[in-house]
Enzyme design. Structure first.
Site, PDB file in Angstrom:
ATOM      1  N   ASP A  77      -1.488   5.240  -6.709  1.00 53.60           N
ATOM      2  CA  ASP A  77      -1.822   4.520  -5.482  1.00 53.60           C
ATOM      3  C   ASP A  77      -2.009   3.028  -5.760  1.00 53.60           C
ATOM      4  O   ASP A  77      -2.969   2.635  -6.420  1.00 53.60           O
ATOM      5  CB  ASP A  77      -3.111   5.132  -4.911  1.00 53.60           C
ATOM      6  CG  ASP A  77      -3.569   4.435  -3.637  1.00 53.60           C
ATOM      7  OD1 ASP A  77      -2.722   3.852  -2.940  1.00 53.60           O
ATOM      8  OD2 ASP A  77      -4.779   4.480  -3.353  1.00 53.60           O
ATOM      9  N   ASP A 123       0.822  -1.208   0.000  1.00 49.17           N
ATOM     10  CA  ASP A 123       0.000   0.000   0.000  1.00 49.17           C
ATOM     11  C   ASP A 123       0.857   1.259   0.000  1.00 49.17           C
ATOM     12  O   ASP A 123       1.466   1.597   1.011  1.00 49.17           O
ATOM     13  CB  ASP A 123      -0.923  -0.018   1.227  1.00 49.17           C
ATOM     14  CG  ASP A 123      -1.945   1.110   1.199  1.00 49.17           C
ATOM     15  OD1 ASP A 123      -2.060   1.785   0.146  1.00 49.17           O
ATOM     16  OD2 ASP A 123      -2.614   1.336   2.214  1.00 49.17           O
TER      17      ASP A 123
END
Ligand SMILES: *[C@@H]1O[C@H](CO)[C@@H](O)[C@H](O)[C@H]1NC(C)=O
Ligand SMILES: *[C@@H]1O[C@H](CO)[C@@H](O)[C@H](O)[C@H]1NC(C)=O
Ligand SMILES: *[C@@H]1O[C@H](CO)[C@@H](O)[C@H](O)[C@H]1NC(C)=O
Length: 427
Positions: A279, A98
């Protein structure tokens, strides 16, 4: 004689070709998990993550940030995981990769196995991810990456309770900027990330990670289809040159791997002066819409027809896509798909074009998101806020599976490059 001469030459040529690179590449393989999510959840989850990221980014730029600061959730439809070792001898944990959060923690699935290197810091940790959260104890321990690179004394969270996380992983490998760890561990200002400590322990030359993801259209669980390299980029995974862009100064995108950019659809400009983020924790690519504007922003709006046409409305109109209730995504007919134009992210004069095939959800996976076989759904969705708030777009997996991405902490920049599969027909 000639044979000997040639053998020598060949030997020389081979030894030159196989000269070791300055430093071996530290590579960690990544696996993609496509989960079945309930109808409509793919878009809702993506929008919730966007809201949480924006909110956390805004809070981090304020001196009076509440404690603990909320940081983003990890959405549900698809995740990428890496196998990371903790302890000595190490136990392997599958952690979500992440770039939108920065605490590394385990204990969601497999329980923490303590060894002689486990060291309880005496501090509690808690992180809220929008729709999920975990709390537990902060330890330091030896972390092993790839084929044996070790970080000693790495700060990691060990969850004693977590909620809102689906199965299939043991926690999160936080690869975002260290500022996002503010106030997550009691009495500690910032928690050094795995890449911070790889760098401070001189295990890598530069504090950067590079991510290579590949598009897949298969439902095979746990598909190994990507890699992450630490400290260096892997030339085998991209084509041409990597273009680098400074992190945007526009808040709150500036808190993440954010860049200034504009978007064109075919030749039509649909967004200018935007700031958005790359992302790895977002499934979709999100662009701003004017539809749900609040009155305080546009007090004069009274009729629906007065609503501003933001990027999403312009894209929807130009593609002809209609909102599909079951999935929440835009749906195309095959004729509309045949006419689909590239969606171009223009960053500092360089264009990164999502081909028509890159803009659609893999058709083999339609049922996983509550869709129907044979339909064509777009993976470009609505971020649910109008442009101009400093968090206009998210370039998620549908973008990152087509472009190689570099997260360079040392030089405060984001790198992007084309790959052999940028324009591949996969979906
Ligand atoms: C545990 O942490 C303390 C302080 O954080 C440190 O002094 C000690 O050396 C550590 N022990 C191990 C085994 O790493
Ligand atoms: C981890 O990195 C931080 C910042 O780069 C540094 O201050 C800290 O000493 C490092 N810890 C270890 C155990 O290397
Ligand atoms: C999946 O992708 C491969 C190329 O990687 C392609 O040959 C195949 O036709 C695709 N299958 C479906 C169902 O789209």
């Amino acid at each position: 004689m000639f044979t000997r001469y040639f053998t020598t030459l060949l030997f020389l040529a081979l030894s030159v070709a196989s000269l070791p690179v300055e430093e071996p590449l530290l590579i960690v393989p990544l696996s993609k998990h496509v989960r079945s999510s309930q109808s409509g959840h793919i878009v809702q989850d993506a929008q919730m993550r966007a809201t949480a990221l924006r909110h956390a980014g805004v809070l981090q730029t304020r001196a009076d940030a509440p404690n603990p600061a909320p940081v983003p959730l990890t959405d549900a439809a698809t995740i990428y995981t890496a196998e990371i070792g903790v302890g000595s001898p190490s136990t392997k944990y599958n952690l979500i990769v992440d770039t939108g959060s920065s605490n590394t923690w385990i204990g969601n699935g497999r329980a923490y196995v303590k060894t002689a290197t486990s060291n309880y810091t005496g501090c509690a940790v808690s992180v809220a991810y929008g729709s999920g959260a975990f709390s537990g104890k902060e330890y330091t321990d030896t972390v092993t990456l790839g084929s044996g690179m070790q970080i000693t004394g790495q700060s990691i969270g060990v969850a004693s309770s977590s909620r809102g996380f689906n199965g299939g992983h043991d926690g999160i490998l936080g690869l975002g900027p260290v500022e996002l760890t503010a106030d997550t561990v009691d009495g500690v200002n910032l928690v050094p990330t795995v890449t911070d400590n790889l760098s401070s322990q001189k295990k890598i030359k530069q504090n950067l990670i590079a991510v290579s993801l590949q598009p897949v259209n298969s439902t095979v669980a746990n598909l190994p289809n990507g890699e992450m390299s630490f400290g260096q980029t892997n030339p085998a995974k991209f084509t041409g040159a990597i273009e680098y862009f400074p992190i945007t100064r526009t808040s709150p995108s500036s808190m993440y791997w954010g860049v200034d950019h504009s978007i064109t659809y075919g030749k039509q400009q649909i967004l200018t002066g935007a700031a958005g983020i790359v992302d790895t924790g977002s499934t979709l690519t999100l662009i701003p819409s004017g539809e749900r504007i609040c009155n305080f922003r546009f007090p004069k709006v009274s009729k629906l027809t007065d609503l501003p046409q933001d990027a999403f409305e312009l894209y929807k109109k130009a593609t002809g896509g209609v909102l599909d209730r079951p999935t929440g995504l835009l749906k195309l007919t095959s004729v509309q798909y045949a006419n689909l134009q590239p969606l171009n992210f223009v960053i500092n004069g360089k264009t990164f074009a999502l081909s028509p095939n890159a803009q659609i959800w893999p058709r083999a996976l339609n049922q996983n998101i509550g869709g129907q076989a044979g339909f064509i759904y777009l993976t470009v969705a609505d971020i649910k806020t109008p442009s101009g708030d400093g968090f206009d777009t998210i370039m998620g997996m549908s973008f990152l599976e087509r472009f190689y991405s570099v997260y360079d902490t040392t030089n405060k920049r984001v790198g992007l490059a084309s790959t052999a599969w940028t324009n591949l027909e996969v979906n």
